[in-house]
Design an enzyme around this catalytic site. Structure first.
Site, PDB file in Angstrom:
ATOM      1  N   ARG A   1       0.860  -1.187   0.000  1.00 45.86           N
ATOM      2  CA  ARG A   1       0.000   0.000   0.000  1.00 45.86           C
ATOM      3  C   ARG A   1       0.886   1.223   0.000  1.00 45.86           C
ATOM      4  NH1 ARG A   1       1.897   1.661   4.016  1.00 45.86           N
ATOM      5  NH2 ARG A   1       0.782   3.606   3.692  1.00 45.86           N
ATOM      6  N   GLY A   2       0.265   2.367  -0.189  1.00 48.59           N
ATOM      7  CA  GLY A   2       1.061   3.587  -0.327  1.00 48.59           C
ATOM      8  C   GLY A   2       1.237   3.888  -1.803  1.00 48.59           C
ATOM      9  N   ALA A   3       0.910   5.095  -2.207  1.00 45.36           N
ATOM     10  CA  ALA A   3       0.855   5.425  -3.634  1.00 45.36           C
ATOM     11  C   ALA A   3       2.103   5.025  -4.424  1.00 45.36           C
ATOM     12  CB  ALA A   3       0.544   6.914  -3.784  1.00 45.36           C
TER      13      ALA A   3
ATOM     14  N   ARG B   1      -7.243  -0.283  -7.394  1.00 51.55           N
ATOM     15  CA  ARG B   1      -7.525   0.847  -6.484  1.00 51.55           C
ATOM     16  C   ARG B   1      -7.567   2.133  -7.314  1.00 51.55           C
ATOM     17  NH1 ARG B   1      -4.244   1.096  -0.993  1.00 51.55           N
ATOM     18  NH2 ARG B   1      -6.133   2.220  -0.373  1.00 51.55           N
TER      19      ARG B   1
ATOM     20  N   ASP C   1      -1.837  10.765  -2.299  1.00 50.93           N
ATOM     21  CA  ASP C   1      -2.174   9.715  -3.262  1.00 50.93           C
ATOM     22  C   ASP C   1      -2.445  10.284  -4.634  1.00 50.93           C
ATOM     23  OD1 ASP C   1      -2.945   8.674  -0.440  1.00 50.93           O
ATOM     24  OD2 ASP C   1      -2.633   6.914  -1.723  1.00 50.93           O
TER      25      ASP C   1
ATOM     26  N   ASN D   1      -5.422  12.455   0.098  1.00 45.43           N
ATOM     27  CA  ASN D   1      -4.585  11.640   0.971  1.00 45.43           C
ATOM     28  C   ASN D   1      -5.506  10.878   1.913  1.00 45.43           C
ATOM     29  OD1 ASN D   1      -1.838  10.876   1.738  1.00 45.43           O
ATOM     30  ND2 ASN D   1      -2.269  11.899   3.674  1.00 45.43           N
ATOM     31  N   LYS D   2      -4.912  10.036   2.765  1.00 43.65           N
ATOM     32  CA  LYS D   2      -5.711   9.221   3.670  1.00 43.65           C
ATOM     33  C   LYS D   2      -6.770  10.041   4.406  1.00 43.65           C
ATOM     34  CE  LYS D   2      -5.501   5.781   3.937  1.00 43.65           C
ATOM     35  NZ  LYS D   2      -6.321   5.004   2.968  1.00 43.65           N
TER      36      LYS D   2
HETATM   37  C1  LIG Z   1       3.545   7.895   0.225  1.00 41.24           C
HETATM   38  S1  LIG Z   1       1.922   7.686  -0.276  1.00 41.24           S
HETATM   39  C2  LIG Z   1       1.199   7.163   1.192  1.00 41.24           C
HETATM   40  C3  LIG Z   1      -0.261   7.377   1.216  1.00 41.24           C
HETATM   41  O1  LIG Z   1      -0.946   6.191   0.795  1.00 41.24           O
HETATM   42  C4  LIG Z   1      -1.756   5.791   1.868  1.00 41.24           C
HETATM   43  O2  LIG Z   1      -2.942   5.197   1.475  1.00 41.24           O
HETATM   44  P1  LIG Z   1      -3.126   3.578   1.637  1.00 41.24           P
HETATM   45  O3  LIG Z   1      -2.483   3.183   2.922  1.00 41.24           O
HETATM   46  O4  LIG Z   1      -4.628   3.403   1.608  1.00 41.24           O
HETATM   47  O5  LIG Z   1      -2.441   2.993   0.419  1.00 41.24           O
HETATM   48  C5  LIG Z   1      -2.033   7.071   2.609  1.00 41.24           C
HETATM   49  O6  LIG Z   1      -2.947   7.883   1.926  1.00 41.24           O
HETATM   50  C6  LIG Z   1      -0.672   7.675   2.612  1.00 41.24           C
HETATM   51  O7  LIG Z   1      -0.591   9.006   2.923  1.00 41.24           O
END
Ligand SMILES: CSC[C@H]1O[C@H](OP(=O)(O)O)[C@H](O)[C@@H]1O
Length: 339
Positions: A55-57, A92, A242, A252-253
């Protein structure tokens, strides 16, 4: 570089470089267990993104790129290529890095001879991963200046973040946490307020990686953020992203927007850190960013109706600066980075 990288990389190619598989750190098992998983197929890669094993963009983008390489193992023809890209694109919707990486892979592979496509896919995925590490390291160096400017002797510089935008959200180095790692490596006293980030609690991932790296931090409930800012205990907020729209509005989250509002109310500088692969110049403003709605089960509310948006959008007016590998700019001036 973030802690634990040597033992638990987020994404790494098969050791033999045989272009057969990649290993990922299964983030659904953290923080209790650090388990590496092998991805050998398109379906493995799509599943890993969909259920947030990765996860994480930026990490989603790199994993999707390798997913294309895995998906072309037996057939690299146009029909297969389109199927592979469509499958990964459907995993996603919000993180533009996924779609940026797939568009880049499609562009490179359509220009490649059929017989060369498999190797070209692995090479381009490798390039995307390598570039992500470098971009995030550069974000750290640019963001370091923000922390240095707030240093007062031995008093810790108090950074608040949201979710996980550390090395676990990237191929390495992180985005929002990269300036923290750079400050820690430079010997600056730094402390991180880590917001747990309901409902998936990615803040526990941030706590895990900061503990691995020996960076002082304190876990808080998301709702405690405003009080800490009101009490003057936060020097600046740095979050990940994101998708950043061309006008600087940032997805973002979920919960990021509330922190930005509190920061504005209390005069706390609010920064977004992201590589250029997170900026969507084709998206004019934040209201056009697709917001992922995740399963009700993530909130564990039984039969109670649930709304579970995974992201929110912070208007550019609440953002003091955007930190990328190219520097730090005001959110309304991103066109200068539109190559
Ligand atoms: C460095 S991008 C990280 C960003 O992605 C996360 O979302 P997820 O955990 O749902 O993939 C979150 O928005 C973070 O800030």
């Amino acid at each position: 570089m973030g802690g634990g990288q040597k033992d638990y990389p987020t994404l790494i190619e098969d050791a033999g470089g045989r272009n057969e598989s990649v290993l990922i750190l299964d983030q659904t098992r953290l923080p209790s267990e650090a388990v590496m998983l092998r991805l050998v197929s398109l379906e493995d890669a799509a599943h890993a993104i969909r259920v947030m094993q990765v996860r994480g963009a930026p990490l989603i983008g790199a994993t999707a790129a390798y997913g294309v390489a895995l998906g072309l193992a037996d057939d690299a023809g146009d029909t297969r290529l389109n199927h592979v890209i469509d499958t990964l694109a459907a995993t996603r919707p919000t993180a533009v890095n996924l779609h940026w990486a797939l568009a880049r892979m499609r562009r490179v592979l359509q220009e490649s001879a059929l017989a060369a496509r498999r190797d070209a896919a692995w090479n381009e995925a490798r390039a995307i991963a390598t570039e992500d590490k470098a971009a995030n390291a550069a974000i750290g160096q640019h963001g370091l200046s923000l922390l240095q400017a707030r240093q007062q002797g031995s008093r810790p510089i108090n950074v608040m973040t949201h979710c996980n935008a550390g090395r676990l959200a990237t191929v390495d180095n992180g985005t929002a946490i990269s300036p923290v790692y750079a400050a820690h490596a430079a010997g600056l006293p730094v402390h991180v307020w880590v917001s747990e980030t309901r409902p998936r609690n990615q803040g526990l991932l941030t706590a895990w990686e900061l503990r691995e790296a020996g960076v002082p931090h304190t876990l808080i409930a998301d709702n405690a953020a405003g009080l800490l800012m009101m009490q003057g205990k936060v020097d600046l907020v740095i979050v990940g992203a994101d998708r950043i729209a061309a006008n600087g509005d940032t997805a973002n989250k979920v919960g990021t927007y509330l922190k930005a509002l509190a920061a504005k109310a209390h005069g706390v500088p609010f920064y977004v850190a992201a590589p250029l692969s997170t900026i969507d110049f084709a998206c004019s403003s934040g209201d056009r960013i697709p917001i992922e709605e995740r399963a009700a089960e993530e909130l564990g509310a039984g039969d109670t109706p649930v709304a579970n948006p995974a992201f929110d959008v912070t208007p550019a007016a609440l953002i003091d600066g955007i930190i990328s590998e190219r520097g730090i700019v005001r959110p309304g001036t991103l066109e200068q980075w539109n190559a």
